[in-house]
Structures are given as C-alpha cells and as structure tokens.
Design a protein around this motif. Structure first.
Motif, PDB file in Angstrom:
ATOM      1  N   VAL A   4      65.281   2.897  17.597  1.00  0.00           N
ATOM      2  CA  VAL A   4      65.738   2.195  18.792  1.00  0.00           C
ATOM      3  C   VAL A   4      67.190   2.570  19.089  1.00  0.00           C
ATOM      4  CG1 VAL A   4      65.983  -0.056  19.898  1.00  0.00           C
ATOM      5  CG2 VAL A   4      64.284   0.240  18.089  1.00  0.00           C
ATOM      6  N   GLY A  16      75.691  -8.112  29.318  1.00  0.00           N
ATOM      7  CA  GLY A  16      74.711  -9.198  29.423  1.00  0.00           C
ATOM      8  C   GLY A  16      73.385  -8.811  28.801  1.00  0.00           C
ATOM      9  N   ALA A  17      72.942  -7.605  29.094  1.00  0.00           N
ATOM     10  CA  ALA A  17      71.662  -7.136  28.553  1.00  0.00           C
ATOM     11  C   ALA A  17      71.745  -7.002  27.036  1.00  0.00           C
ATOM     12  CB  ALA A  17      71.287  -5.798  29.186  1.00  0.00           C
ATOM     13  N   ALA A  20      71.580 -10.454  25.468  1.00  0.00           N
ATOM     14  CA  ALA A  20      70.274 -11.103  25.577  1.00  0.00           C
ATOM     15  C   ALA A  20      69.225 -10.413  24.710  1.00  0.00           C
ATOM     16  CB  ALA A  20      69.820 -11.112  27.039  1.00  0.00           C
ATOM     17  N   LEU A  21      69.334  -9.096  24.631  1.00  0.00           N
ATOM     18  CA  LEU A  21      68.247  -8.327  24.041  1.00  0.00           C
ATOM     19  C   LEU A  21      68.425  -8.060  22.553  1.00  0.00           C
ATOM     20  CD1 LEU A  21      65.670  -7.076  25.079  1.00  0.00           C
ATOM     21  CD2 LEU A  21      66.975  -5.051  25.741  1.00  0.00           C
ATOM     22  N   GLY A  23      69.946  -9.472  20.188  1.00  0.00           N
ATOM     23  CA  GLY A  23      69.796 -10.590  19.265  1.00  0.00           C
ATOM     24  C   GLY A  23      68.345 -10.943  18.969  1.00  0.00           C
ATOM     25  N   LEU A  24      67.450 -10.457  19.834  1.00  0.00           N
ATOM     26  CA  LEU A  24      66.025 -10.759  19.643  1.00  0.00           C
ATOM     27  C   LEU A  24      65.351  -9.821  18.657  1.00  0.00           C
ATOM     28  CD1 LEU A  24      64.694 -11.119  23.307  1.00  0.00           C
ATOM     29  CD2 LEU A  24      65.351 -12.955  21.735  1.00  0.00           C
ATOM     30  N   ILE A  25      65.959  -8.650  18.497  1.00  0.00           N
ATOM     31  CA  ILE A  25      65.245  -7.586  17.788  1.00  0.00           C
ATOM     32  C   ILE A  25      65.221  -7.829  16.287  1.00  0.00           C
ATOM     33  CG2 ILE A  25      65.259  -5.112  17.299  1.00  0.00           C
ATOM     34  CD1 ILE A  25      66.210  -4.661  20.157  1.00  0.00           C
ATOM     35  N   ASP A  26      64.052  -7.664  15.751  1.00  0.00           N
ATOM     36  CA  ASP A  26      63.830  -7.831  14.318  1.00  0.00           C
ATOM     37  C   ASP A  26      64.753  -6.882  13.557  1.00  0.00           C
ATOM     38  OD1 ASP A  26      62.708  -7.631  11.691  1.00  0.00           O
ATOM     39  OD2 ASP A  26      60.826  -8.402  12.490  1.00  0.00           O
ATOM     40  N   PRO A  27      65.509  -7.398  12.589  1.00  0.00           N
ATOM     41  CA  PRO A  27      66.452  -6.539  11.856  1.00  0.00           C
ATOM     42  C   PRO A  27      65.788  -5.382  11.114  1.00  0.00           C
ATOM     43  CG  PRO A  27      66.545  -8.840  11.086  1.00  0.00           C
ATOM     44  CD  PRO A  27      65.587  -8.803  12.228  1.00  0.00           C
ATOM     45  N   LEU A  64      63.241   2.290  28.328  1.00  0.00           N
ATOM     46  CA  LEU A  64      63.180   1.023  29.055  1.00  0.00           C
ATOM     47  C   LEU A  64      64.523   0.836  29.756  1.00  0.00           C
ATOM     48  CD1 LEU A  64      61.617  -1.120  26.177  1.00  0.00           C
ATOM     49  CD2 LEU A  64      60.409  -0.107  28.110  1.00  0.00           C
ATOM     50  N   HIS A  65      64.516   0.987  31.083  1.00  0.00           N
ATOM     51  CA  HIS A  65      65.726   0.717  31.853  1.00  0.00           C
ATOM     52  C   HIS A  65      65.795  -0.783  32.075  1.00  0.00           C
ATOM     53  CE1 HIS A  65      64.885   4.988  32.844  1.00  0.00           C
ATOM     54  NE2 HIS A  65      66.185   5.068  32.669  1.00  0.00           N
ATOM     55  N   VAL A  66      66.889  -1.381  31.685  1.00  0.00           N
ATOM     56  CA  VAL A  66      67.022  -2.835  31.720  1.00  0.00           C
ATOM     57  C   VAL A  66      68.042  -3.210  32.790  1.00  0.00           C
ATOM     58  CG1 VAL A  66      67.576  -4.888  30.383  1.00  0.00           C
ATOM     59  CG2 VAL A  66      66.498  -2.919  29.258  1.00  0.00           C
ATOM     60  N   ASN A  67      67.560  -3.841  33.857  1.00  0.00           N
ATOM     61  CA  ASN A  67      68.429  -4.135  35.004  1.00  0.00           C
ATOM     62  C   ASN A  67      69.129  -2.839  35.438  1.00  0.00           C
ATOM     63  OD1 ASN A  67      67.543  -6.757  34.913  1.00  0.00           O
ATOM     64  ND2 ASN A  67      69.297  -7.533  33.789  1.00  0.00           N
TER      65      ASN A  67
ATOM     66  N   LEU B  24      59.175  -5.112  18.877  1.00  0.00           N
ATOM     67  CA  LEU B  24      60.507  -5.098  18.263  1.00  0.00           C
ATOM     68  C   LEU B  24      61.030  -6.489  17.958  1.00  0.00           C
ATOM     69  CD1 LEU B  24      62.529  -2.637  20.530  1.00  0.00           C
ATOM     70  CD2 LEU B  24      61.411  -2.136  18.349  1.00  0.00           C
ATOM     71  N   ILE B  25      60.495  -7.462  18.686  1.00  0.00           N
ATOM     72  CA  ILE B  25      61.132  -8.780  18.675  1.00  0.00           C
ATOM     73  C   ILE B  25      60.837  -9.523  17.378  1.00  0.00           C
ATOM     74  CG2 ILE B  25      61.194 -11.021  19.845  1.00  0.00           C
ATOM     75  CD1 ILE B  25      60.841  -9.528  22.485  1.00  0.00           C
ATOM     76  N   ASP B  26      61.891 -10.054  16.837  1.00  0.00           N
ATOM     77  CA  ASP B  26      61.794 -10.833  15.607  1.00  0.00           C
ATOM     78  C   ASP B  26      60.807 -11.979  15.803  1.00  0.00           C
ATOM     79  OD1 ASP B  26      62.388 -12.717  13.518  1.00  0.00           O
ATOM     80  OD2 ASP B  26      64.330 -11.722  13.273  1.00  0.00           O
ATOM     81  N   HIS B  29      61.405 -15.481  17.187  1.00  0.00           N
ATOM     82  CA  HIS B  29      61.506 -15.781  18.617  1.00  0.00           C
ATOM     83  C   HIS B  29      60.121 -15.613  19.236  1.00  0.00           C
ATOM     84  CE1 HIS B  29      65.858 -15.496  18.161  1.00  0.00           C
ATOM     85  NE2 HIS B  29      65.709 -14.306  17.653  1.00  0.00           N
ATOM     86  N   GLU B  62      68.200 -15.784  31.044  1.00  0.00           N
ATOM     87  CA  GLU B  62      68.731 -14.497  31.546  1.00  0.00           C
ATOM     88  C   GLU B  62      67.561 -13.556  31.823  1.00  0.00           C
ATOM     89  OE1 GLU B  62      72.211 -11.387  31.277  1.00  0.00           O
ATOM     90  OE2 GLU B  62      72.319 -13.289  30.213  1.00  0.00           O
ATOM     91  N   LEU B  64      65.865 -10.061  32.403  1.00  0.00           N
ATOM     92  CA  LEU B  64      65.985  -8.626  32.154  1.00  0.00           C
ATOM     93  C   LEU B  64      64.810  -7.938  32.831  1.00  0.00           C
ATOM     94  CD1 LEU B  64      66.782  -8.852  28.320  1.00  0.00           C
ATOM     95  CD2 LEU B  64      68.422  -8.526  30.176  1.00  0.00           C
ATOM     96  N   HIS B  65      65.077  -7.255  33.933  1.00  0.00           N
ATOM     97  CA  HIS B  65      64.027  -6.471  34.578  1.00  0.00           C
ATOM     98  C   HIS B  65      63.902  -5.160  33.818  1.00  0.00           C
ATOM     99  CE1 HIS B  65      65.343  -9.221  37.856  1.00  0.00           C
ATOM    100  NE2 HIS B  65      64.051  -9.308  38.022  1.00  0.00           N
ATOM    101  N   ASN B  67      62.313  -1.548  33.625  1.00  0.00           N
ATOM    102  CA  ASN B  67      61.661  -0.546  34.470  1.00  0.00           C
ATOM    103  C   ASN B  67      61.161  -1.231  35.742  1.00  0.00           C
ATOM    104  OD1 ASN B  67      62.327   1.385  32.605  1.00  0.00           O
ATOM    105  ND2 ASN B  67      60.328   1.408  31.623  1.00  0.00           N
TER     106      ASN B  67
END
Lengths: 76, 76
Positions: A4, A16-17, A20-21, A23-27, A64-67, B24-26, B29, B62, B64-65, B67
C-alpha cells in the motif's frame, strides 16, 4: 499482506484523506506515505503506477483516487 | 473505533474499490456496506452525508470519494 502506498502533496484535501483513511488500515498492511511535493523524483513513478491526482492510495497496483486535491500534472 | 460506511452501486469501479479497500481495513472498524442500487431509500441519507458519487467511504462523517463509478444523482 498488501503493498500500500499513499501519495499526497500536503494539500488540505490530502491531509483530510490521510487522517480519515490511514487510521483505518490494519497495521498488518504497512503503508508507505510519499509526499510528492517533497519528493518530486517520485512523481514519474506515481504516474507510471496510474496515479493521476492526489491524494491517491495504491493497493497492490490498483489506484484509488481519493477526492481531489491536486493533479499530478501540476506536481511535475 | 470509527464509524465507516461504504456506499456503492454494484458498478465495476465500485467492486474494484471495494475489493482493494475493504480488505485493508482493520476489523476493529466494522464497515457497513450499502448498495444504493438495491436500497434506493438510502440515497437521500447518503446525499445528506455529503456523498456525491459512488463508490464512497464515509469515515466518522468525512466523505472520501474513491474513483468515480456513478453520480449519486443518477441513482435517485
């Protein structure tokens, strides 16, 4: 484990992205964060990966384009 | 723990984003996945949250759009 990379340019949308993003991702999936404003030599690599704007998250080659913060063209 | 909602419409872009992102998400969450094509009654709620297109991930409010698959207007 996925490869990643989070590309950004320090712009407000990017920050901002990122907050938000990431912090969600599994370590278990370590994220490489690349600030293209500070590492312009990596812009070509991001473009080759398919990144057209930042912020963007590249997951195992999928972009993945984010905003929309800034066009990659404006960073070259 | 963050409140995370993934809005999509079953489009190819949506499916690609879902596969790349949700894995990917922990697991701490939990992600609510909402298919707006199958649940049109939730389109207004997504719009109120700030979603303009799908796929989109809403993290603690928040948006996140990710793509661009389809405009929310086309799902209403």
């Amino acid at each position: 484990m996925s490869k990643v990379t989070f590309y950004h340019a320090g712009c407000p949308v990017c920050v901002g992205a990122e907050q938000a993003l990431l912090g969600l991702i599994d370590p278990r999936h370590p994220v490489e964060v690349v600030h293209l404003g500070e590492k312009p030599d990596q812009v070509a690599q991001a473009a080759a990966a398919g990144v057209k704007s930042v912020p963007a998250l590249v997951v195992d080659g999928e972009v993945l384009h984010v905003n929309f913060g800034a066009s990659l063209a404006d960073l070259q």
